[in-house]
Design an enzyme around this catalytic site. Structure first.
Site, PDB file in Angstrom:
ATOM      1  N   ARG A  95       0.895  -1.175   0.000  1.00 35.51           N
ATOM      2  CA  ARG A  95       0.000   0.000   0.000  1.00 35.51           C
ATOM      3  C   ARG A  95       0.921   1.211   0.000  1.00 35.51           C
ATOM      4  O   ARG A  95       1.657   1.412   0.982  1.00 35.51           O
ATOM      5  CB  ARG A  95      -0.928  -0.015   1.208  1.00 35.51           C
ATOM      6  N   HIS A 122      -6.943   0.947  -6.848  1.00 34.05           N
ATOM      7  CA  HIS A 122      -7.250   0.064  -5.713  1.00 34.05           C
ATOM      8  C   HIS A 122      -7.909  -1.212  -6.263  1.00 34.05           C
ATOM      9  O   HIS A 122      -9.090  -1.470  -6.047  1.00 34.05           O
ATOM     10  CB  HIS A 122      -8.171   0.780  -4.733  1.00 34.05           C
ATOM     11  N   GLN A 125      -9.911  -3.713  -4.062  1.00 30.05           N
ATOM     12  CA  GLN A 125     -11.254  -3.224  -3.751  1.00 30.05           C
ATOM     13  C   GLN A 125     -12.196  -3.503  -4.924  1.00 30.05           C
ATOM     14  O   GLN A 125     -13.343  -3.928  -4.730  1.00 30.05           O
ATOM     15  CB  GLN A 125     -11.193  -1.720  -3.466  1.00 30.05           C
ATOM     16  N   ASP A 212     -16.962   7.253  -2.189  1.00 25.84           N
ATOM     17  CA  ASP A 212     -15.739   7.097  -1.392  1.00 25.84           C
ATOM     18  C   ASP A 212     -15.460   8.462  -0.760  1.00 25.84           C
ATOM     19  O   ASP A 212     -16.105   9.472  -1.112  1.00 25.84           O
ATOM     20  CB  ASP A 212     -14.584   6.666  -2.316  1.00 25.84           C
ATOM     21  N   CYS A 252     -16.467   1.904  -0.201  1.00 26.38           N
ATOM     22  CA  CYS A 252     -15.309   1.051   0.101  1.00 26.38           C
ATOM     23  C   CYS A 252     -14.915   1.135   1.572  1.00 26.38           C
ATOM     24  O   CYS A 252     -14.265   0.231   2.079  1.00 26.38           O
ATOM     25  CB  CYS A 252     -14.136   1.439  -0.784  1.00 26.38           C
ATOM     26  N   ARG A 280     -13.777  -8.401   0.660  1.00 29.86           N
ATOM     27  CA  ARG A 280     -12.351  -8.121   0.468  1.00 29.86           C
ATOM     28  C   ARG A 280     -11.517  -9.385   0.757  1.00 29.86           C
ATOM     29  O   ARG A 280     -10.546  -9.656   0.061  1.00 29.86           O
ATOM     30  CB  ARG A 280     -11.903  -6.971   1.387  1.00 29.86           C
TER      31      ARG A 280
HETATM   32  N1  NVA Z   1      -9.660   6.856  -1.767  1.00 29.09           N
HETATM   33  C1  NVA Z   1      -9.366   6.406  -0.433  1.00 29.09           C
HETATM   34  C2  NVA Z   1      -9.659   4.951  -0.312  1.00 29.09           C
HETATM   35  C3  NVA Z   1      -9.470   4.371   1.045  1.00 29.09           C
HETATM   36  C4  NVA Z   1      -9.712   2.890   1.062  1.00 29.09           C
HETATM   37  C5  NVA Z   1      -7.916   6.724  -0.097  1.00 29.09           C
HETATM   38  O1  NVA Z   1      -7.054   6.544  -0.961  1.00 29.09           O
HETATM   39  O2  NVA Z   1      -7.648   7.143   1.028  1.00 29.09           O
HETATM   40  N1   CP Z   2     -11.424  -0.127   1.659  1.00 29.93           N
HETATM   41  C1   CP Z   2     -10.182  -0.135   2.188  1.00 29.93           C
HETATM   42  O1   CP Z   2      -9.190  -0.328   1.481  1.00 29.93           O
HETATM   43  O2   CP Z   2     -10.136   0.047   3.528  1.00 29.93           O
HETATM   44  P1   CP Z   2      -8.806   0.222   4.408  1.00 29.93           P
HETATM   45  O3   CP Z   2      -8.183   1.545   3.990  1.00 29.93           O
HETATM   46  O4   CP Z   2      -9.253   0.211   5.816  1.00 29.93           O
HETATM   47  O5   CP Z   2      -7.876  -0.894   4.072  1.00 29.93           O
END
Ligand code: NVA
Ligand code: CP
Length: 296
Positions: A95, A122, A125, A212, A252, A280
């Site tokens: 990540r 992502h 997701q 989101d 998400c 997930r």
């Molecule tokens: N768009 C959000 C998704 C979190 C799962 C982010 O990147 O923070």
């Molecule tokens: N949806 C998602 O990726 O959640 P987290 O950021 O908690 O992993």
């Protein structure tokens, strides 16, 4: 060697196979006696836990590594991190803030690399979203999925997976927060989508409305400006009422009630966000069985 950095790294056939494997009641133990390194430069609830449990369910051992501990590109180079982790693990998940970091990990071809969220994508997701829509309607094909909000990492991977599976993806974003020309071309290559200026128009007659956060991880300095820009783009009960009969709401997560979604919407009867979160883990199993057991 195959990697999973964006959803269209899979062919349409491979995507369908991953979704089928996600449902397997007797999952192949592709990680028996092996490890998977999970590197997180940003926080996570769903991704970390779903990946750790999926690795465990496939016979393997997940190792969580905080980004600032391993220091990709600071303590040592990204390729050296990938080669090092490849000495002990059969796969690396990352990540990352910058998509180039996950590309750098994959570039060494030490072991298969999985994108657990980058600034652009992502895909894990998107797999869970496809599973959730399929569980509800039996198919994604022909279904209208309206994404209302920021055309961000989640939206991009979602739009591509919907297009790949024959669904109709609509998007409504404020000016300046929609998809770029490059995104449009990429999504069009997979199937296509429709853009709306007004969120209410995008929601009308839809089978799914999806949103989101307005401020993604790494964009915290823009929070005030973004809240202003996205005013009127939150999911409301009247949008839910305007959906096709049986329409559902997805997010998400994490969610901010009163911003991108009203509490009565995300906590209401049309919401499927907890099934989506559970998916997930099933999606993670499907992807890993394919990537480590079947991919060419
Ligand atoms: N768009 C959000 C998704 C979190 C799962 C982010 O990147 O923070
Ligand atoms: N949806 C998602 O990726 O959640 P987290 O950021 O908690 O992993």
């Amino acid at each position: 060697m195959r990697h999973f950095l964006e959803i269209d790294d899979l062919s349409g056939e491979e995507l369908r196979r991953v979704l089928e494997l996600a449902e397997s009641q007797n999952p192949a133990q592709v990680l028996s006696g092996k490890g998977m390194a999970l590197v997180f430069e940003k926080p996570s609830a769903r991704t970390r836990n779903s990946m750790e449990m999926a690795v465990h369910q496939l016979g393997g051992h997940p190792v969580y590594i905080a980004g600032d501990e391993i220091g990709m590109g600071t303590r040592e180079t990204i390729p050296d991190v990938a080669r090092t982790l490849g000495c002990y693990h059969s796969a690396i998940g990352g990540r990352v803030f910058d998509h180039a970091t996950i590309e750098g990990l994959a570039g060494t071809n030490a072991v298969p690399v999985v994108n657990l969220l980058s600034d652009t994508s992502h895909p894990m997701q998107a797999l869970a979203d496809a599973l959730t829509i399929t569980a509800e309607f039996g198919t994604v094909s022909g279904k209208v999925i309206s994404y209302i909000g920021d055309a961000n990492n989640v939206a991009r991977s979602l739009a591509i997976v919907i297009a790949m599976l024959g669904g109709i993806c609509r998007i409504a974003a404020p000016p300046g927060y929609g998809f770029s020309e490059v995104d449009r071309d990429r999504i069009m290559l997979s199937g296509g989508f429709e853009e709306f200026n007004r969120p209410e128009e995008a929601a009308e007659g839809a089978d799914v409305i999806y949103t989101d956060v307005w401020t993604s991880m790494g964009q915290e300095a823009e929070r005030v400006e973004r809240r202003k820009a996205f005013e009127g783009f939150g999911l409301t009960s009247s949008m839910v009422d305007s959906m096709a009969p049986g329409g559902i709401v997805l997010h998400c997560l994490p969610a901010h009630r009163g911003e991108e979604v009203d509490a009565e919407v995300i906590d209401g009867p049309a919401s499927r966000v907890w099934a989506q979160a559970e998916n997930r883990m099933h999606a993670a199993r499907g992807l890993l069985i394919w990537l480590l057991g079947e991919a060419d």
